[in-house]
Each structure stands twice: as structure tokens, then as C-alpha cells.
Write a protein that holds these residues in place. Structure first.
Motif, PDB file in Angstrom:
ATOM      1  N   MET A   1      -1.532   8.886   6.103  1.00 48.31           N
ATOM      2  CA  MET A   1      -2.172   8.017   7.083  1.00 48.31           C
ATOM      3  C   MET A   1      -1.155   6.987   7.541  1.00 48.31           C
ATOM      4  N   HIS A   2      -1.072   6.792   8.841  1.00 44.56           N
ATOM      5  CA  HIS A   2      -0.086   5.872   9.408  1.00 44.56           C
ATOM      6  C   HIS A   2      -0.795   4.818  10.249  1.00 44.56           C
ATOM      7  N   ALA A   3      -0.687   3.565   9.821  1.00 44.36           N
ATOM      8  CA  ALA A   3      -1.229   2.457  10.612  1.00 44.36           C
ATOM      9  C   ALA A   3      -0.193   2.095  11.666  1.00 44.36           C
TER      10      ALA A   3
ATOM     11  N   ALA B   1      10.245   7.288   5.580  1.00 42.91           N
ATOM     12  CA  ALA B   1       8.877   6.957   5.993  1.00 42.91           C
ATOM     13  C   ALA B   1       8.761   5.487   6.350  1.00 42.91           C
ATOM     14  N   ASN B   2       7.911   5.210   7.329  1.00 39.50           N
ATOM     15  CA  ASN B   2       7.604   3.825   7.674  1.00 39.50           C
ATOM     16  C   ASN B   2       6.841   3.157   6.529  1.00 39.50           C
ATOM     17  N   PRO B   3       6.975   1.841   6.370  1.00 44.97           N
ATOM     18  CA  PRO B   3       6.262   1.167   5.289  1.00 44.97           C
ATOM     19  C   PRO B   3       4.758   1.074   5.514  1.00 44.97           C
ATOM     20  N   ASP B   4       4.295   1.385   6.725  1.00 40.58           N
ATOM     21  CA  ASP B   4       2.852   1.351   6.977  1.00 40.58           C
ATOM     22  C   ASP B   4       2.211   2.734   6.824  1.00 40.58           C
ATOM     23  N   VAL B   5       2.875   3.604   6.079  1.00 47.36           N
ATOM     24  CA  VAL B   5       2.308   4.900   5.698  1.00 47.36           C
ATOM     25  C   VAL B   5       1.571   4.758   4.369  1.00 47.36           C
ATOM     26  N   GLU B   6       0.429   5.424   4.257  1.00 48.82           N
ATOM     27  CA  GLU B   6      -0.268   5.569   2.975  1.00 48.82           C
ATOM     28  C   GLU B   6      -0.327   7.052   2.649  1.00 48.82           C
ATOM     29  N   TRP B   7      -0.014   7.384   1.400  1.00 49.68           N
ATOM     30  CA  TRP B   7       0.185   8.769   0.990  1.00 49.68           C
ATOM     31  C   TRP B   7      -1.107   9.411   0.501  1.00 49.68           C
ATOM     32  N   SER B   8      -1.318  10.653   0.888  1.00 45.22           N
ATOM     33  CA  SER B   8      -2.404  11.449   0.324  1.00 45.22           C
ATOM     34  C   SER B   8      -1.903  12.135  -0.942  1.00 45.22           C
ATOM     35  N   PRO B   9      -2.790  12.414  -1.907  1.00 42.41           N
ATOM     36  CA  PRO B   9      -2.359  13.085  -3.145  1.00 42.41           C
ATOM     37  C   PRO B   9      -1.639  14.401  -2.860  1.00 42.41           C
TER      38      PRO B   9
ATOM     39  N   ASN C   1       0.822  -1.208   0.000  1.00 43.18           N
ATOM     40  CA  ASN C   1       0.000   0.000   0.000  1.00 43.18           C
ATOM     41  C   ASN C   1       0.860   1.263   0.000  1.00 43.18           C
ATOM     42  N   PHE C   2       2.000   1.210   0.660  1.00 44.02           N
ATOM     43  CA  PHE C   2       2.954   2.312   0.653  1.00 44.02           C
ATOM     44  C   PHE C   2       3.344   2.656  -0.787  1.00 44.02           C
ATOM     45  N   LEU C   3       3.725   1.642  -1.544  1.00 43.22           N
ATOM     46  CA  LEU C   3       4.169   1.858  -2.925  1.00 43.22           C
ATOM     47  C   LEU C   3       2.997   2.135  -3.865  1.00 43.22           C
TER      48      LEU C   3
END
Length: 293
Positions: free
Chosen positions: A225-227, A89-97, A20-22
Motif C-alpha cells: 500500500m502506498h500513501a 521503496a518510498n518511506p510511505d509504503v506499507e508492506w503486505s505479508p 509504518n514502513f519499518l
């Protein structure tokens, strides 16, 4: 790939989080960055799959679980010195546009900013207090002792900076879960202190950058967003003592010399007791959750 910035993330069997990070990264910037995965010994195959699936991803094996800061340093070493910014960044980050482009734009507005951090939300939308003051011994102790039982105590409120507006501003330190770093400043202070295995390495980094005359700038117009704590919650018997060990190191480093030896001894003993209590409480919660399940 861009020469403006590169991305470093540290994996340890991160599974779908890395996917999800990528997956969300391309929307965060109009540029396509080099991505370095510094792997600390994953056994799930996710880093290898990521490298195979993405042309801009390079996998670097650190040789073992060397901790977060040490692995970031190892990843940064793979990036050409001419790259101006490193996005850690941690790999459990999801990026906002547009999140990374917002951070890069802020870096132009703040030429003395060595680190810039976005607004970080948790999966339920709660804003995580990622822009904080550097704790001193008194405020840090007050937060450590009372934070879990009296969340509105003045030391915790001051440390977490809960009362601050969500405005772009310099702060004491920024969460290492997502951090844009100016490469020249990062290299100038020697990167992350690899003595910190986990936790507090971002507090230490922000403090050392500040002491060197740089700024740490919070940029709430960028968001991710960070899980958070998916590894921590699974192994409290390892992670909680690691957190307390890092807290001791941070405060001991800033209170050196023989005259403060009694202070360091008392701090070590107090943190050891608190660690045992916290581990026991976390294990009780785990057992209760298992029983409910």
C-alpha cells in the motif's frame, strides 16, 4: 541479516510514514534485511529515531536534498556488492505479508528480470497503475495534454496500461515507489540517472534496462500500500514544475541532435505552459479545500 537482499528508502521529513514502513517490513519476508535510510535533509528526527530503534537500520545523510534517484544511488553504495538484490521503496509504503518473498520468488522465475514490481494499492484500496508502457513522444504528448480532461483518451489508456490483466508479465517500466532490483543489472547501467531530481527517474531506469536487454516484470501476487504524493500535494508550486522538467529531460534525451532541436524547443515551450496551468489549478484546489475546512 540476510545476504540475499537489502532495502533502500529515501526520506525527507517522512515522519510516521517511516515508522509504518519499518513496522510492517518484518512481515514482508522471512529474512531480515539490512535497511539503508538515505536522508535528504529531514528536520523531524524520524530517521535518527528509526536508526536508534532498529538494529538492522543504517542512516546515511546525503548532504542535502539531492533528489530521489541520487539518494537511492547513495544508499546502494553503502551495501556490500555481494548482495544480489536491492529493494528500493518510498518511506510511505506499507508492506503486505510475504510481499518481498513473492518478488524474490518471481526473480528466480525470471532470470533476465532486472526489476520486479508488486501490485500497488492506494489507501482506499484502489489499484495504482504501476506497470506501464514506456511513452514515446506522440503517446506522451497525448497523455500530457488530454490526461487531466479526457481520462479515457487512447494515449493515456495505452500509457497507463489500464486494459492489461493483473497477471505476472514483462512491462515497459515499473513504479519506483517499490521496486526489487537485480544488483548486477542496476550497476551495469549506472543506477538511477541523478539528473532527474524527482519524477520520471523510474521511467528512465526501466527504459534503459530494457534497452540493455533486461526485463521489467510486474508481480501482482506481491502487494504493498502506498500513501502516494504526500509531499507533492503540499507543494504543487515546486513539484509540478519538477515533474514537467523531468518529462522534458526524458524526451529530449531520446530525441538528440541538431535536426530535432526545433522539436525539443516546441516540447520545452509546451511543457512550460502546461506546468503553469497545472500549478494554478492545484493552487485553486488547495484554496477551495482550505475554505471548506
Amino acid at each position: 541479516m540476510t545476504d540475499t537482499f537489502a532495502v533502500v528508502t529515501v526520506t525527507y521529513s517522512s515522519g510516521d510514514y517511516l515508522h509504518n514502513f519499518l513496522r510492517t517490513l518484518p512481515a514482508a519476508s522471512t529474512q531480515t534485511p539490512q535497511v539503508i535510510i538515505a536522508d535528504n535533509g529531514s528536520t523531524d528526527g524520524a530517521p535518527e529515531q528509526a536508526e536508534a530503534d532498529h538494529e538492522n537500520v543504517t542512516l546515511v545523510h546525503t548532504g542535502g536534498n539531492i533528489g530521489y534517484g541520487g539518494a537511492v544511488n547513495r544508499g546502494v553504495a553503502e551495501i556490500d556488492a555481494d548482495v544480489e538484490f536491492i529493494l528500493v521503496a518510498n518511506p510511505d509504503v506499507e508492506w503486505s505479508p510475504g510481499a518481498i518473498d513473492e518478488l524474490l520468488a518471481a526473480a528466480k522465475r525470471w532470470p533476465r528480470a532486472a526489476s520486479l514490481g508488486p501490485l500497488i494499492t492506494e489507501p482506499d484500496g484502489t489499484v495504482y497503475p504501476s506497470a506501464r508502457r514506456v511513452p514515446d513522444l506522440i503517446s506522451g504528448t497525448g497523455h500530457a495534454v488530454l490526461g487531466a480532461v479526457w481520462k479515457s483518451n487512447p494515449w493515456t489508456v495505452a500509457y497507463r496500461n489500464d486494459d492489461a490483466d493483473l497477471t505476472e508479465r514483462p512491462v515497459g517500466w515499473l513504479s519506483g515507489s517499490c521496486l526489487l532490483l537485480r544488483r548486477s543489472a542496476f550497476d551495469n547501467i549506472g543506477g538511477f540517472d541523478s539528473r532527474y531530481f524527482m519524477f520520471m527517474e523510474d521511467v528512465d531506469l526501466g527504459d534503459r534496462l530494457g534497452r540493455s536487454g533486461w526485463l521489467n516484470v510486474f508481480v501482482p501476487t506481491a502487494s504493498v500500500m502506498h500513501a502516494k504524493s504526500h509531499s507533492v500535494s503540499k507543494h504543487p508550486e515546486k513539484m509540478i514544475p519538477a515533474h514537467h522538467a523531468s518529462a522534458y529531460r526524458f524526451n529530449a534525451d531520446r530525441n538528440p541532435g541538431p535536426l530535432r532541436a526545433p522539436l525539443r524547443l516546441a516540447l520545452r515551450a509546451g511543457l512550460a505552459v502546461r506546468s503553469k496551468i497545472a500549478v494554478a489549478a492545484a493552487q485553486r484546489e488547495q484554496r477551495a479545500a482550505d475554505d471548506r475546512a
